[in-house]
Design an enzyme around this catalytic site. Structure first.
Site, PDB file in Angstrom:
ATOM      1  N   GLY A  16       1.225   1.070   2.126  1.00 31.86           N
ATOM      2  CA  GLY A  16       0.151   0.180   1.709  1.00 31.86           C
ATOM      3  C   GLY A  16       0.334  -0.376   0.318  1.00 31.86           C
ATOM      4  O   GLY A  16      -0.634  -0.764  -0.335  1.00 31.86           O
ATOM      5  N   LEU A  17       1.580  -0.433  -0.164  1.00 32.97           N
ATOM      6  CA  LEU A  17       1.859  -0.929  -1.510  1.00 32.97           C
ATOM      7  C   LEU A  17       2.438  -2.339  -1.497  1.00 32.97           C
ATOM      8  O   LEU A  17       2.954  -2.810  -2.497  1.00 32.97           O
ATOM      9  CB  LEU A  17       2.818   0.021  -2.236  1.00 32.97           C
ATOM     10  CG  LEU A  17       2.336   1.462  -2.362  1.00 32.97           C
ATOM     11  CD1 LEU A  17       3.357   2.303  -3.125  1.00 32.97           C
ATOM     12  CD2 LEU A  17       0.986   1.527  -3.054  1.00 32.97           C
ATOM     13  N   SER A  18       2.356  -2.993  -0.341  1.00 32.68           N
ATOM     14  CA  SER A  18       2.685  -4.412  -0.200  1.00 32.68           C
ATOM     15  C   SER A  18       4.154  -4.722  -0.445  1.00 32.68           C
ATOM     16  O   SER A  18       4.499  -5.645  -1.185  1.00 32.68           O
ATOM     17  CB  SER A  18       1.795  -5.269  -1.105  1.00 32.68           C
ATOM     18  OG  SER A  18       0.464  -5.137  -0.707  1.00 32.68           O
ATOM     19  N   SER A  19       5.015  -3.982   0.211  1.00 29.11           N
ATOM     20  CA  SER A  19       6.438  -4.284   0.127  1.00 29.11           C
ATOM     21  C   SER A  19       6.743  -5.647   0.742  1.00 29.11           C
ATOM     22  O   SER A  19       7.661  -6.337   0.286  1.00 29.11           O
ATOM     23  CB  SER A  19       7.258  -3.188   0.808  1.00 29.11           C
ATOM     24  OG  SER A  19       6.855  -3.006   2.148  1.00 29.11           O
ATOM     25  N   ASP A  30      -2.122  -9.710  -2.127  1.00 27.82           N
ATOM     26  CA  ASP A  30      -0.857  -9.012  -2.310  1.00 27.82           C
ATOM     27  C   ASP A  30       0.176  -9.907  -2.980  1.00 27.82           C
ATOM     28  O   ASP A  30       0.885  -9.492  -3.898  1.00 27.82           O
ATOM     29  CB  ASP A  30      -0.320  -8.518  -0.968  1.00 27.82           C
ATOM     30  CG  ASP A  30      -1.218  -7.488  -0.324  1.00 27.82           C
ATOM     31  OD1 ASP A  30      -2.152  -6.997  -0.996  1.00 27.82           O
ATOM     32  OD2 ASP A  30      -1.002  -7.170   0.859  1.00 27.82           O
TER      33      ASP A  30
END
Length: 399
Positions: free
Chosen positions: A127-130, A175
């Site tokens: 959930g860290l928007s890679s 994001d």
């Protein structure tokens, strides 16, 4: 993996594949969101920040008209000619980049062939928007490499459109904006309607932020995300018919949503109730940060998790357990699910000096319950996409 090692490994792989040092190194960060979940596509406000986890791009232009993508971590590659028609393929990782390149070609911008290797220390599925880092870092890289003259805002919007059209996820703008506009030691409040933003110092002084990765990602993320977006939009249409002055969710009050619970029906009511409440919590969180009222900020984070779990229904058993267990710790001020949902990470606000013992207790309980050892990420707030100038093989052109 630390940033320096990530850069060295990516550049080394480029040299191995293309038998030359890359001309440039670029870094694109992942992001956290302090508060404001699932409101970026509902015309709300969000409070994100870029973090010190990155996708690293090693790149050089070539004179062949060929484009070579190499995904180091996946041991995969995709090759084509710049003159080829660009359309989605069966490699999802490549589609994020192809979607960006397609838009640049449609704009008639002058491009040439290039070779790029990328690698990441952003935990996948956390959930860290890679995906946004990949889209925006790639767009930022091409903008600098070929002097395209795009603004940061344009790069973020191109990244979002790539995800819509080539990845099939109808995401909001948060994001991509966070990956491009991040500023070290600052969060920023983003108006997802106008895209206006303002920075706020993120000096947590006696507190720190850490993430607990549940190590699970349930398969209904994409379908569930698109369903929630549709349900919220349907609810808004009903409410706009009741209140002609209302244009977006931010024009509504919780009382107005409550007044039409029956017409909305259970599901749409809960979706709308969460969205309107969450927009208000973001504004309260900005005020709390300005006052350094971290107890209030923690309470707001916890309220957000309750809404995400019970009203928006994007949490899961594992994340709920991590949050409940964290909130049993006296040194944790707030905890919530972060990201699209159905797995991923919880974000936690903890008193400095207590993290190690707190994490050990939560991890032990989680492992006992689910037979999964959660990963722990202590994150620092960083700058957005940028060229890494210290690389000895990189060009020295300005950012």
């Amino acid at each position: 993996m630390k940033k320096k090692k990530l850069i060295e490994n990516t550049a080394s792989h480029f040299a191995q594949v293309f038998n030359a040092q890359p001309a440039h190194i670029f870094l694109a960060p992942g992001r956290i969101n302090i508060i404001g979940e699932h409101v970026d596509y509902n015309d709300g406000y969000v409070l994100p920040a870029a973090i010190n986890k990155y996708i690293c791009f090693a790149v050089s232009a070539n004179d062949s008209g060929e484009v070579n993508f190499v995904a180091k971590d996946l041991s995969d590659a995709h090759h084509f000619r710049l003159s080829d028609e660009i359309k989605p393929i069966d490699k999802m990782w490549a589609n994020y980049m192809l979607g960006v390149l397609s838009q640049l070609k449609e704009k008639g911008l002058r491009l040439q062939g290039f070779d790029v290797v990328f690698s990441s220390n952003i935990p996948m599925g956390a959930g860290l928007s890679s995906s946004a880092a990949l889209e925006c870092g790639f767009g930022y890289m091409l903008n600098k490499l070929f002097s395209l003259g795009l603004s940061k805002k344009e790069i973020a919007l191109i990244g979002q459109q790539s995800e819509h059209t080539f990845a099939g996820v109808n995401c909001g703008i948060m994001d991509q904006f966070a990956s491009v506009f991040g500023k070290k030691d600052h969060v920023f409040k983003l108006d997802c309607n106008t895209l206006e933003h303002d920075y706020h110092p993120a000096d947590f002084t006696e507190y720190s932020v850490f993430l607990l990765d549940s190590k699970v990602k349930h398969t209904h993320l994409t379908s569930g995300y698109n369903d929630r977006r549709r349900e919220a939009a349907e609810g808004l249409d009903i409410l706009k018919s009741k209140f002609p002055q209302v244009k977006t969710f931010r024009d509504l009050t919780v009382a107005q949503v409550d007044a039409h619970q029956e017409e909305l029906g259970d599901v749409r009511y809960r979706r709308c109730h969460f969205v309107v409440g969450e927009i208000g919590r973001v504004l309260e969180a900005v005020e709390a940060l300005e006052r350094s009222d971290f107890k209030k900020l923690g309470n707001l984070m916890t309220q957000t998790h309750h809404g995400l779990s019970k009203e928006y229904e994007v949490s899961c058993e594992e994340i709920d357990f991590l949050v409940d267990r964290a909130l049993a710790e006296k040194d944790i001020l707030g905890s919530r699910m972060m990201g699209g949902g159905f797995g991923g990470c919880s974000i936690n606000l903890v008193k400095k000096g207590a993290k190690k013992e707190v994490v050990n207790r939560i991890s032990e309980a989680y492992q006992k319950q689910f037979d999964i050892e959660p990963a722990v990420y202590k994150v620092k707030i960083s700058d957005g996409c940028k060229e890494y100038k210290k690389f000895k093989g990189a060009a020295t052109a300005g950012e």
